[in-house]
Every structure is written in C-alpha cells, then in structure tokens.
Write a protein that holds these residues in place. Structure first.
Motif, mmCIF file in Angstrom:
data_model
loop_
_atom_site.group_PDB
_atom_site.id
_atom_site.type_symbol
_atom_site.label_atom_id
_atom_site.label_comp_id
_atom_site.label_asym_id
_atom_site.label_seq_id
_atom_site.Cartn_x
_atom_site.Cartn_y
_atom_site.Cartn_z
ATOM 1 N N GLN A 81 0.858 -1.178 0.000
ATOM 2 C CA GLN A 81 0.000 0.000 0.000
ATOM 3 C C GLN A 81 0.892 1.224 0.000
ATOM 4 N N MET A 82 0.751 2.056 -1.019
ATOM 5 C CA MET A 82 1.603 3.233 -1.175
ATOM 6 C C MET A 82 0.738 4.486 -1.075
ATOM 7 N N ASN A 83 0.985 5.279 -0.056
ATOM 8 C CA ASN A 83 0.256 6.524 0.162
ATOM 9 C C ASN A 83 1.200 7.714 0.043
ATOM 10 N N SER A 84 0.616 8.888 -0.100
ATOM 11 C CA SER A 84 1.401 10.132 -0.193
ATOM 12 C C SER A 84 2.520 9.999 -1.216
ATOM 13 N N LEU A 85 2.175 9.496 -2.379
ATOM 14 C CA LEU A 85 3.183 9.222 -3.401
ATOM 15 C C LEU A 85 3.840 10.503 -3.889
ATOM 16 N N LYS A 86 5.125 10.383 -4.200
ATOM 17 C CA LYS A 86 5.934 11.487 -4.686
ATOM 18 C C LYS A 86 6.475 11.153 -6.075
ATOM 19 N N PRO A 87 6.828 12.163 -6.848
ATOM 20 C CA PRO A 87 7.414 11.884 -8.175
ATOM 21 C C PRO A 87 8.639 10.971 -8.096
ATOM 22 N N GLU A 88 9.401 11.078 -7.020
ATOM 23 C CA GLU A 88 10.595 10.242 -6.892
ATOM 24 C C GLU A 88 10.278 8.783 -6.601
ATOM 25 N N ASP A 89 8.999 8.452 -6.379
ATOM 26 C CA ASP A 89 8.602 7.053 -6.240
ATOM 27 C C ASP A 89 8.390 6.396 -7.600
ATOM 28 N N THR A 90 8.473 7.164 -8.661
ATOM 29 C CA THR A 90 8.298 6.618 -9.998
ATOM 30 C C THR A 90 9.372 5.584 -10.291
ATOM 31 N N ALA A 91 8.950 4.384 -10.660
ATOM 32 C CA ALA A 91 9.882 3.284 -10.906
ATOM 33 C C ALA A 91 9.092 2.067 -11.361
ATOM 34 N N GLY A 113 9.079 -11.374 -9.902
ATOM 35 C CA GLY A 113 8.022 -11.070 -10.837
ATOM 36 C C GLY A 113 8.557 -10.265 -12.013
ATOM 37 N N GLN A 114 7.665 -9.948 -12.948
ATOM 38 C CA GLN A 114 8.067 -9.255 -14.162
ATOM 39 C C GLN A 114 8.099 -7.732 -13.974
ATOM 40 N N GLY A 115 7.540 -7.258 -12.895
ATOM 41 C CA GLY A 115 7.549 -5.825 -12.611
ATOM 42 C C GLY A 115 6.276 -5.129 -13.046
ATOM 43 N N THR A 116 5.950 -4.067 -12.328
ATOM 44 C CA THR A 116 4.797 -3.240 -12.691
ATOM 45 C C THR A 116 5.221 -1.767 -12.574
ATOM 46 N N GLN A 117 4.842 -0.987 -13.547
ATOM 47 C CA GLN A 117 5.266 0.411 -13.611
ATOM 48 C C GLN A 117 4.386 1.276 -12.715
ATOM 49 N N VAL A 118 5.034 2.097 -11.910
ATOM 50 C CA VAL A 118 4.350 3.112 -11.113
ATOM 51 C C VAL A 118 4.902 4.470 -11.542
ATOM 52 N N THR A 119 4.015 5.336 -11.975
ATOM 53 C CA THR A 119 4.408 6.682 -12.407
ATOM 54 C C THR A 119 3.638 7.701 -11.591
ATOM 55 N N VAL A 120 4.376 8.576 -10.925
ATOM 56 C CA VAL A 120 3.758 9.624 -10.105
ATOM 57 C C VAL A 120 4.036 10.956 -10.789
ATOM 58 N N SER A 121 2.988 11.546 -11.313
ATOM 59 C CA SER A 121 3.156 12.779 -12.085
ATOM 60 C C SER A 121 1.842 13.534 -12.149
ATOM 61 N N SER A 122 1.947 14.848 -12.177
ATOM 62 C CA SER A 122 0.757 15.673 -12.343
ATOM 63 C C SER A 122 0.517 15.983 -13.815
#
Length: 122
Positions: A81-91, A113-122
């Motif tokens: 569970q990822m809260n208060s996400l920041k742009p630097e969490d993008t990975a 696993g094969q990985g899943t993309q998380v992108t934090v951006s406005s």
C-alpha cells in the motif's frame, strides 16, 4: 515452477495512493520472506520493503510512514500500500519471494516477478 505476478501499478498524481499486489503460484510448499524492490531509470534496483512469514516488516527510509507491506499467507500474496506518493517514487516495482517448492527440498529459492510500472506525475 513458481510464478510471481504483480498488479496494481499505473499513473497517479502526487500525494495519491496505489496498492500493488504480488500473487505467487505454482509449486509452492511455503514462502519465507516476500519483498518489494523498485528500479527507476538510470538507477540501481533498491529494496523498498520486506515482510517475513511471521509478519515482521522492514522499510527503506525513503518510504517509512508512507508505504505498508502486508501478506496473505493463505493466498500466497503480498501487497504494498503506497500513500502520499511522490514523483521520486516513480519506478518499476518488482516482487521477490523466497520459496520452498516441496516438502523434500529444504532450501529456499529466489523468484522474481516481471515488474509493474508506477508513475507519479501531475
């Protein structure tokens, strides 16, 4: 053979939330530690959070207080569970598990696993 499948990634705005899942399937007798790693472009893969079979957890300093790792041993599934996400969490976020594949094999093998993309951006 053991498979780890991540899901739940996507695009989210800063201060938003996402919940990642990692489902393990295949020849599984037991799973010891389950971990989440991430790798941003141009950076090394880093450990984000880990959880033991008994539920003890550890977190990278950069995510403490914002991310929570959990698991459902009956479902062989881990969550992040990822809260208060920041742009630097993008990975790309990867699930990792130490799996004992049978009752007659006493060692634990490392699966990814094969990985899943998380992108934090406005």
């Amino acid at each position: 053979q053991v498979q780890l499948v991540e899901s739940g990634g996507g695009l989210v705005q800063p201060v938003g939330s996402l919940r990642l899942s990692c489902a393990a399937s295949g020849s599984i007798f037991s799973i010891n530690d389950m971990r989440w790693y991430r790798q941003a472009p141009g950076k090394q893969r880093e450990l984000v959070a880990s959880i033991t079979i008994g539920g003890s957890t550890n977190y990278a300093e950069s995510v403490k207080g914002r991310f929570t790792i959990s698991r459902d041993n009956a479902k062989n599934t881990a969550y992040l569970q990822m809260n208060s996400l920041k742009p630097e969490d993008t990975a790309v976020y990867y699930c990792n598990a130490l799996v004992r594949v049978s009752i007659i094999r006493f060692s634990y093998d490392d699966y990814w696993g094969q990985g899943t993309q998380v992108t934090v951006s406005s």
